[in-house]
Design a protein around this motif. Structure first.
Motif, PDB file in Angstrom:
ATOM      1  N   LYS A 114      78.915 -28.308 -47.776  1.00  0.00           N
ATOM      2  CA  LYS A 114      78.297 -28.278 -49.106  1.00  0.00           C
ATOM      3  C   LYS A 114      76.784 -28.379 -49.022  1.00  0.00           C
ATOM      4  O   LYS A 114      76.061 -27.720 -49.778  1.00  0.00           O
ATOM      5  CB  LYS A 114      78.858 -29.410 -49.966  1.00  0.00           C
ATOM      6  N   VAL A 115      76.302 -29.199 -48.107  1.00  0.00           N
ATOM      7  CA  VAL A 115      74.848 -29.339 -47.926  1.00  0.00           C
ATOM      8  C   VAL A 115      74.220 -28.009 -47.518  1.00  0.00           C
ATOM      9  O   VAL A 115      73.184 -27.598 -48.047  1.00  0.00           O
ATOM     10  CB  VAL A 115      74.541 -30.411 -46.858  1.00  0.00           C
ATOM     11  N   ASP A 136      75.398 -25.009 -48.036  1.00  0.00           N
ATOM     12  CA  ASP A 136      75.479 -24.037 -49.118  1.00  0.00           C
ATOM     13  C   ASP A 136      74.358 -24.248 -50.135  1.00  0.00           C
ATOM     14  O   ASP A 136      73.738 -23.289 -50.607  1.00  0.00           O
ATOM     15  CB  ASP A 136      76.838 -24.131 -49.811  1.00  0.00           C
ATOM     16  N   ARG A 137      74.069 -25.508 -50.469  1.00  0.00           N
ATOM     17  CA  ARG A 137      72.964 -25.800 -51.395  1.00  0.00           C
ATOM     18  C   ARG A 137      71.624 -25.410 -50.785  1.00  0.00           C
ATOM     19  O   ARG A 137      70.750 -24.861 -51.466  1.00  0.00           O
ATOM     20  CB  ARG A 137      72.964 -27.289 -51.768  1.00  0.00           C
ATOM     21  N   THR A 184      71.127 -21.588 -50.957  1.00  0.00           N
ATOM     22  CA  THR A 184      70.752 -21.129 -52.298  1.00  0.00           C
ATOM     23  C   THR A 184      69.266 -21.367 -52.556  1.00  0.00           C
ATOM     24  O   THR A 184      68.560 -20.506 -53.096  1.00  0.00           O
ATOM     25  CB  THR A 184      71.579 -21.877 -53.360  1.00  0.00           C
ATOM     26  N   ARG A 185      68.778 -22.551 -52.170  1.00  0.00           N
ATOM     27  CA  ARG A 185      67.373 -22.890 -52.386  1.00  0.00           C
ATOM     28  C   ARG A 185      66.450 -22.010 -51.563  1.00  0.00           C
ATOM     29  O   ARG A 185      65.412 -21.530 -52.043  1.00  0.00           O
ATOM     30  CB  ARG A 185      67.155 -24.359 -52.012  1.00  0.00           C
TER      31      ARG A 185
END
Length: 222
Positions: free
Chosen positions: A185-186, A188-189, A192-193
Protein backbone atom coordinates in the motif's frame (compact mmCIF):
# COMPACT_ATOMS: atom_id res chain seq x y z
CA UNK A 1 39.33 13.83 -2.37
CA UNK A 2 36.85 15.54 -0.04
CA UNK A 3 36.27 18.35 -2.54
CA UNK A 4 35.63 15.83 -5.32
CA UNK A 5 33.13 13.91 -3.21
CA UNK A 6 31.39 17.22 -2.53
CA UNK A 7 31.18 17.82 -6.29
CA UNK A 8 29.87 14.28 -6.87
CA UNK A 9 27.08 14.50 -4.28
CA UNK A 10 24.69 16.76 -6.25
CA UNK A 11 25.37 14.75 -9.41
CA UNK A 12 24.54 11.50 -7.61
CA UNK A 13 21.36 13.08 -6.24
CA UNK A 14 20.49 14.15 -9.77
CA UNK A 15 20.49 10.50 -10.81
CA UNK A 16 18.91 9.23 -7.58
CA UNK A 17 15.98 11.66 -7.49
CA UNK A 18 14.57 10.45 -10.80
CA UNK A 19 10.84 9.70 -10.46
CA UNK A 20 10.51 7.61 -13.65
CA UNK A 21 12.82 4.70 -12.64
CA UNK A 22 11.40 4.74 -9.11
CA UNK A 23 7.87 4.53 -10.56
CA UNK A 24 9.03 1.72 -12.87
CA UNK A 25 10.49 -0.36 -10.04
CA UNK A 26 7.38 0.23 -7.91
CA UNK A 27 5.18 -1.03 -10.76
CA UNK A 28 7.36 -4.13 -10.97
CA UNK A 29 7.04 -4.69 -7.22
CA UNK A 30 3.25 -4.51 -7.55
CA UNK A 31 3.25 -6.99 -10.47
CA UNK A 32 3.07 -10.81 -10.23
CA UNK A 33 6.81 -11.39 -10.88
CA UNK A 34 7.87 -8.77 -8.33
CA UNK A 35 11.05 -10.39 -7.03
CA UNK A 36 12.74 -11.34 -10.30
CA UNK A 37 11.87 -8.25 -12.30
CA UNK A 38 12.68 -5.72 -9.56
CA UNK A 39 16.03 -7.39 -8.85
CA UNK A 40 16.81 -7.43 -12.56
CA UNK A 41 15.87 -3.77 -12.92
CA UNK A 42 18.05 -2.82 -9.96
CA UNK A 43 20.97 -4.78 -11.40
CA UNK A 44 20.61 -3.06 -14.78
CA UNK A 45 20.26 0.34 -13.11
CA UNK A 46 23.49 -0.12 -11.13
CA UNK A 47 25.35 -1.53 -14.14
CA UNK A 48 24.30 1.41 -16.31
CA UNK A 49 25.54 3.94 -13.76
CA UNK A 50 28.89 2.15 -13.36
CA UNK A 51 29.49 1.64 -17.10
CA UNK A 52 28.61 5.20 -18.10
CA UNK A 53 30.65 6.75 -15.28
CA UNK A 54 33.73 4.58 -15.92
CA UNK A 55 33.60 5.20 -19.68
CA UNK A 56 33.65 8.97 -19.23
CA UNK A 57 36.22 8.69 -16.43
CA UNK A 58 38.57 6.81 -18.79
CA UNK A 59 37.91 9.27 -21.61
CA UNK A 60 38.70 12.15 -19.26
CA UNK A 61 41.99 10.51 -18.26
CA UNK A 62 42.94 9.74 -21.88
CA UNK A 63 42.13 13.31 -22.90
CA UNK A 64 44.25 14.64 -20.04
CA UNK A 65 41.41 16.59 -18.44
CA UNK A 66 43.07 16.28 -15.03
CA UNK A 67 45.88 18.81 -14.59
CA UNK A 68 48.24 18.38 -11.65
CA UNK A 69 45.69 16.51 -9.57
CA UNK A 70 42.93 19.02 -10.26
CA UNK A 71 40.48 19.75 -13.08
CA UNK A 72 41.97 21.32 -16.20
CA UNK A 73 40.55 24.32 -18.01
CA UNK A 74 39.05 21.93 -20.59
CA UNK A 75 37.30 19.98 -17.81
CA UNK A 76 35.91 23.24 -16.43
CA UNK A 77 34.55 24.19 -19.87
CA UNK A 78 32.89 20.77 -20.13
CA UNK A 79 31.25 21.30 -16.72
CA UNK A 80 30.05 24.74 -17.78
CA UNK A 81 28.48 23.41 -20.99
CA UNK A 82 26.94 20.41 -19.19
CA UNK A 83 25.53 22.73 -16.53
CA UNK A 84 23.81 24.82 -19.18
CA UNK A 85 22.49 21.69 -20.93
CA UNK A 86 21.08 20.39 -17.64
CA UNK A 87 19.38 23.74 -16.97
CA UNK A 88 17.75 23.55 -20.43
CA UNK A 89 16.57 19.99 -19.71
CA UNK A 90 15.05 21.28 -16.48
CA UNK A 91 13.27 24.08 -18.32
CA UNK A 92 11.86 21.54 -20.79
CA UNK A 93 10.55 19.41 -17.92
CA UNK A 94 8.94 22.46 -16.33
CA UNK A 95 7.14 23.40 -19.55
CA UNK A 96 5.82 19.83 -19.82
CA UNK A 97 4.44 19.70 -16.26
CA UNK A 98 0.70 18.99 -15.79
CA UNK A 99 -1.30 22.17 -15.33
CA UNK A 100 -3.64 22.61 -12.37
CA UNK A 101 -6.42 20.04 -12.48
CA UNK A 102 -4.66 18.06 -15.21
CA UNK A 103 -3.74 14.40 -14.67
CA UNK A 104 -0.16 13.39 -15.41
CA UNK A 105 0.30 10.54 -17.88
CA UNK A 106 2.82 7.70 -17.72
CA UNK A 107 5.05 6.69 -20.65
CA UNK A 108 3.30 4.07 -22.78
CA UNK A 109 5.96 1.44 -22.11
CA UNK A 110 5.04 1.42 -18.42
CA UNK A 111 1.69 -0.18 -19.24
CA UNK A 112 3.52 -3.39 -20.19
CA UNK A 113 5.75 -3.59 -17.10
CA UNK A 114 3.65 -6.32 -15.42
CA UNK A 115 4.49 -8.61 -18.37
CA UNK A 116 8.26 -8.01 -18.23
CA UNK A 117 10.71 -10.83 -17.70
CA UNK A 118 13.76 -10.38 -15.48
CA UNK A 119 15.93 -9.98 -18.60
CA UNK A 120 13.75 -7.23 -20.04
CA UNK A 121 13.70 -5.49 -16.68
CA UNK A 122 17.51 -5.63 -16.54
CA UNK A 123 17.78 -4.10 -20.00
CA UNK A 124 15.29 -1.38 -19.12
CA UNK A 125 17.20 -0.50 -15.95
CA UNK A 126 20.44 -0.23 -17.91
CA UNK A 127 18.92 1.99 -20.58
CA UNK A 128 17.23 4.32 -18.11
CA UNK A 129 20.45 4.84 -16.16
CA UNK A 130 23.07 4.87 -18.92
CA UNK A 131 21.28 6.32 -21.97
CA UNK A 132 18.65 8.66 -20.52
CA UNK A 133 19.79 12.23 -21.46
CA UNK A 134 19.47 13.58 -17.90
CA UNK A 135 21.42 10.75 -16.32
CA UNK A 136 23.94 10.78 -19.16
CA UNK A 137 24.71 14.43 -18.45
CA UNK A 138 25.21 13.59 -14.76
CA UNK A 139 27.52 10.64 -15.47
CA UNK A 140 29.55 12.67 -17.97
CA UNK A 141 30.07 15.34 -15.31
CA UNK A 142 30.90 12.67 -12.70
CA UNK A 143 33.38 10.96 -15.02
CA UNK A 144 35.12 14.25 -15.84
CA UNK A 145 35.30 15.08 -12.12
CA UNK A 146 36.71 11.64 -11.21
CA UNK A 147 39.17 11.74 -14.11
CA UNK A 148 41.26 14.27 -12.20
CA UNK A 149 41.94 11.77 -9.39
CA UNK A 150 44.57 9.00 -9.05
CA UNK A 151 43.26 5.54 -9.93
CA UNK A 152 42.63 4.38 -6.35
CA UNK A 153 40.73 7.49 -5.34
CA UNK A 154 38.79 7.45 -8.62
CA UNK A 155 37.67 3.88 -7.86
CA UNK A 156 36.46 4.92 -4.40
CA UNK A 157 34.71 7.96 -5.83
CA UNK A 158 32.99 5.83 -8.48
CA UNK A 159 31.76 3.42 -5.81
CA UNK A 160 30.41 6.26 -3.64
CA UNK A 161 28.74 7.90 -6.64
CA UNK A 162 27.13 4.60 -7.69
CA UNK A 163 25.78 3.77 -4.22
CA UNK A 164 24.22 7.21 -3.81
CA UNK A 165 22.86 7.34 -7.36
CA UNK A 166 21.28 3.87 -7.09
CA UNK A 167 19.90 4.31 -3.56
CA UNK A 168 16.37 5.41 -4.45
CA UNK A 169 15.82 2.43 -6.75
CA UNK A 170 17.46 0.03 -4.29
CA UNK A 171 15.44 1.23 -1.28
CA UNK A 172 11.97 0.03 -2.40
CA UNK A 173 13.40 -3.26 -3.67
CA UNK A 174 15.06 -3.98 -0.32
CA UNK A 175 12.05 -2.76 1.68
CA UNK A 176 9.70 -4.98 -0.33
CA UNK A 177 11.98 -8.00 0.12
CA UNK A 178 11.90 -7.49 3.90
CA UNK A 179 8.20 -6.71 4.31
CA UNK A 180 6.24 -7.35 1.13
CA UNK A 181 2.69 -7.22 2.52
CA UNK A 182 3.08 -4.05 4.56
CA UNK A 183 4.94 -2.24 1.76
CA UNK A 184 2.39 -2.82 -0.99
CA UNK A 185 0.00 0.00 0.00
CA UNK A 186 2.86 2.38 0.78
CA UNK A 187 4.41 1.78 -2.63
CA UNK A 188 1.10 2.30 -4.40
CA UNK A 189 0.58 5.68 -2.69
CA UNK A 190 4.16 6.68 -3.48
CA UNK A 191 3.69 5.73 -7.14
CA UNK A 192 0.57 7.91 -7.44
CA UNK A 193 2.37 10.90 -5.89
CA UNK A 194 5.47 10.50 -8.05
CA UNK A 195 3.45 10.19 -11.26
CA UNK A 196 1.71 13.50 -10.59
CA UNK A 197 4.81 15.39 -9.41
CA UNK A 198 7.37 13.82 -11.78
CA UNK A 199 7.88 16.85 -14.03
CA UNK A 200 8.05 19.42 -11.22
CA UNK A 201 10.47 17.37 -9.10
CA UNK A 202 12.74 16.72 -12.07
CA UNK A 203 12.64 20.31 -13.31
CA UNK A 204 13.56 21.87 -9.95
CA UNK A 205 16.32 19.31 -9.41
CA UNK A 206 17.84 19.76 -12.86
CA UNK A 207 17.86 23.56 -12.73
CA UNK A 208 19.47 23.54 -9.28
CA UNK A 209 22.19 21.05 -10.24
CA UNK A 210 22.74 22.68 -13.62
CA UNK A 211 23.35 26.09 -12.03
CA UNK A 212 25.75 24.55 -9.48
CA UNK A 213 27.67 22.67 -12.19
CA UNK A 214 27.85 25.74 -14.45
CA UNK A 215 29.11 27.74 -11.47
CA UNK A 216 31.89 25.19 -10.91
CA UNK A 217 32.80 25.45 -14.59
CA UNK A 218 32.88 29.25 -14.53
CA UNK A 219 35.08 29.14 -11.44
CA UNK A 220 37.57 26.93 -13.29
CA UNK A 221 37.86 29.03 -16.44
CA UNK A 222 38.10 32.47 -14.86
Amino acid sequence: MGDVLGDLLPLALGVAISPVPVIAVILMLLAPKAGATSAGFLGGWVAGIVVATVVFLVLAEVAGLGDGGGPSTAASWIKLVLGLVIVLLGAKQWRGRPREGEEATLPKWMAAIDTFTAMKATGLGFLLSAVNPKNLAMTVAAGVTLGALPAGQAAIGTAVFTVLAASTVAAPVVAYALAAESMAKVLDRLRTRLVQDNAVITAVLLVTIGVMLAGKGIGGVT
